[in-house]
Design an enzyme around this catalytic site. Structure first.
Site, PDB file in Angstrom:
ATOM      1  N   LYS A 129      -0.831 -22.068  13.540  1.00 14.48           N
ATOM      2  CA  LYS A 129      -1.775 -22.780  12.669  1.00 14.48           C
ATOM      3  C   LYS A 129      -1.291 -24.202  12.493  1.00 14.48           C
ATOM      4  O   LYS A 129      -0.105 -24.485  12.650  1.00 14.48           O
ATOM      5  CB  LYS A 129      -1.830 -22.114  11.287  1.00 14.48           C
ATOM      6  CG  LYS A 129      -3.087 -22.408  10.506  1.00 14.48           C
ATOM      7  CD  LYS A 129      -4.196 -21.462  10.879  1.00 14.48           C
ATOM      8  CE  LYS A 129      -5.485 -21.746  10.176  1.00 14.48           C
ATOM      9  NZ  LYS A 129      -6.435 -20.637  10.334  1.00 14.48           N
ATOM     10  N   ASP A 169     -10.758 -25.059  11.240  1.00 15.51           N
ATOM     11  CA  ASP A 169     -10.548 -24.299  10.003  1.00 15.51           C
ATOM     12  C   ASP A 169     -11.216 -25.166   8.933  1.00 15.51           C
ATOM     13  O   ASP A 169     -12.063 -26.015   9.258  1.00 15.51           O
ATOM     14  CB  ASP A 169      -9.038 -24.085   9.736  1.00 15.51           C
ATOM     15  CG  ASP A 169      -8.778 -22.998   8.681  1.00 15.51           C
ATOM     16  OD1 ASP A 169      -8.824 -21.817   9.031  1.00 15.51           O
ATOM     17  OD2 ASP A 169      -8.545 -23.332   7.509  1.00 15.51           O
TER      18      ASP A 169
HETATM   19  N1  GLU Z   1      -9.339 -20.907  11.657  1.00 16.17           N
HETATM   20  C1  GLU Z   1      -9.915 -19.678  12.113  1.00 16.17           C
HETATM   21  C2  GLU Z   1      -9.110 -18.512  11.563  1.00 16.17           C
HETATM   22  O1  GLU Z   1      -8.639 -18.593  10.443  1.00 16.17           O
HETATM   23  C3  GLU Z   1     -10.162 -19.643  13.614  1.00 16.17           C
HETATM   24  C4  GLU Z   1      -8.983 -19.909  14.501  1.00 16.17           C
HETATM   25  C5  GLU Z   1      -9.324 -20.034  15.979  1.00 16.17           C
HETATM   26  O2  GLU Z   1     -10.477 -19.889  16.364  1.00 16.17           O
HETATM   27  O3  GLU Z   1      -8.362 -20.264  16.731  1.00 16.17           O
HETATM   28  O4  GLU Z   1      -8.961 -17.494  12.159  1.00 16.17           O
END
Ligand code: GLU
Length: 448
Positions: A129, A169
């Site tokens: 992340k 996100d």
């Molecule tokens: N931010 C999204 C999550 O919390 C998607 C992440 C992504 O698609 O890599 O899963």
């Protein structure tokens, strides 16, 4: 809070000592470790291989300066983050969050959750992340572009389709991914589609990616209700938030015949007894980047509230789709008093540990975010598949794939919960099933 087995307590103490002040990270780790008491009792090999200690320590953590110039020529300095948490199952995968509250502890909590969420999808993606404390609110497109270009000027050297694949996100949507992709392409001189997901449909994005997180959350809720022979159709639903996840959760709930009567933003919440007009909500929030007061002004029967919170609105299904720790013990009590039957987390860790206890003690079906919101990242993995084969799939086909993936995520959670003697406990099921998949891959890879 449940007690931890002595080995797990020792791991948790190390996490506390080594990561001071990172409350959300501690919270996320604690929840997983509580579920693992029953696993370590049956599987000493995970303890002998120090798998849990290794899982709690990110493989790599990046923190860097992001300087940019606003439209008036003032220079701003933000902080950029990427936590590459675990690559046992595939390249690091997870979104970027742009929000003033972003700090290392928040990124670590999100990255830790992402490991397990991604494993639950059954697709080959590790967990990571990133993000920045940059606040896109009120910034012009040109300012957002310069910020994204500056962030990517450092980030590009750490990512790649086989290494680490960021996406969106909170605060990062199609506009931001476009600017990030453009800068990556320019710096590297490579058209590497699979380096980012959530791309626009005109340059390698996937159908259904925009809708996927919200759709997936409602599909999970549908599956959960089916275990009690219940349906979504005709039920009153409340959603928190009014961003990408909330909008498409509302849309899918309506498609399945539910009545979605409320949603919220940081300025309050609206109740619309005629049912939330999703097209209008999308126009106000995504196109005009406006507030819910603008929505209420255009709907004669809708009321806007700034006192209290959306959890006071009576409903049978609640979908927290805004942000971490937005639904606390008092909110959970209010939901129970109003007869809620199911809560599915569209956001990451929106329910506090207190809230989760209150809901489960009252026999409310509860789906943790790492299971219920896995549809977003799962569809990102489908985007990676399409990019790798230089293909693009139709909407219906992609949506069917998403539906099946969510059915499988639900099944994995339910089966693990049964096997480990906690039928109907989706928190335990999600943590146990995903942990064991990651742990087995880590054992196979040796001490790395
Ligand atoms: N931010 C999204 C999550 O919390 C998607 C992440 C992504 O698609 O890599 O899963």
């Amino acid at each position: 809070m449940n007690d931890l087995d002595p080995t797990l307590q020792c791991v948790f103490q190390t996490v506390l000592d080594r990561n001071p002040g990172e409350a959300e990270f501690h919270q996320a780790v604690r929840e997983v470790l509580e579920s693992l008491n029953v696993v370590v009792a049956r599987h000493p090999e995970y303890v002998e291989g120090s798998i849990i200690e290794r899982l709690c320590e990110p493989e790599r953590q990046l923190m860097f300066r992001v300087p940019w110039t606003d439209d008036q020529g003032n220079i701003h300095i933000n902080r950029g983050f990427r936590v590459e948490f675990n690559s046992a199952l595939g390249p690091f995968k997870g979104g970027l969050r742009f929000h003033p509250t972003v700090n290392l502890g928040i990124v670590k909590f999100l990255g830790f959750e992402q490991i397990f969420k991604n494993a639950l999808t059954g697709l080959p993606i590790g967990g990571g992340k990133g993000g920045s404390d940059f606040d896109p609110k009120g910034r012009s497109d040109a300012e957002v572009m310069r910020f994204c270009q500056s962030l990517m000027t450092e980030l590009y050297r750490h990512i790649g389709e086989y290494t680490d694949v960021p996406a969106g996100d909170i605060g990062v949507g199609g506009r931001e991914i476009g600017y990030l992709f453009g800068q990556y392409k320019r710096i590297t001189n490579r058209y590497e589609s699979g380096v980012l997901t959530g791309k626009g449909l005109s340059y390698g994005g996937s159908q259904v990616r925009t809708e996927a997180t919200g759709y997936g959350t409602v599909i999970f809720a549908r599956e959960m209700l089916a275990t009690r022979n219940l349906e979504l159709s005709g039920r009153r639903v409340i959603v928190s938030g009014s961003g990408n996840v909330a909008i498409y959760a509302a849309q899918k709930a309506q498609q399945l015949g539910a009545q979605v009567v409320a949603c919220s933003d940081s300025g309050g919440y609206v109740v619309d007894e005629d049912g939330i007009d999703v097209d209008l909500l999308r126009q106000v929030k995504e196109v005009d980047r406006g507030r819910l007061t603008d929505y209420a002004a255009q709907r004669p029967r809708a009321t806007h509230h700034t006192e209290g919170n959306v959890w006071q609105v009576p409903a049978e299904i609640a979908l927290p789709c805004a942000t971490q720790n937005e639904l606390d013990g008092d909110a959970a009590k209010a939901l129970v008093a109003n007869g809620v039957i199911a809560v599915a987390e569209g956001a990451n860790m929106p329910c506090t540990p207190d809230a989760v206890s209150i809901l489960t003690e009252n026999d409310v079906l509860f789906a943790p975010g790492k299971a219920a919101n896995a549809g977003g990242v799962a569809t990102s993995a489908l985007e990676m598949q399409q990019n790798a084969s230089r293909d693009s799939w139709h909407f219906d086909h992609t949506e069917q794939r998403l539906d099946q993936i969510m059915v499988d995520v639900h099944k994995r959670c339910a089966e693990a919960a049964d096997t480990y003697g906690q039928p109907g406990n989706y928190v335990a099921g999600a943590n146990i099933s995903s942990f064991m998949q990651v742990a087995d891959a880590m054992l196979a890879h040796g001490v790395i």
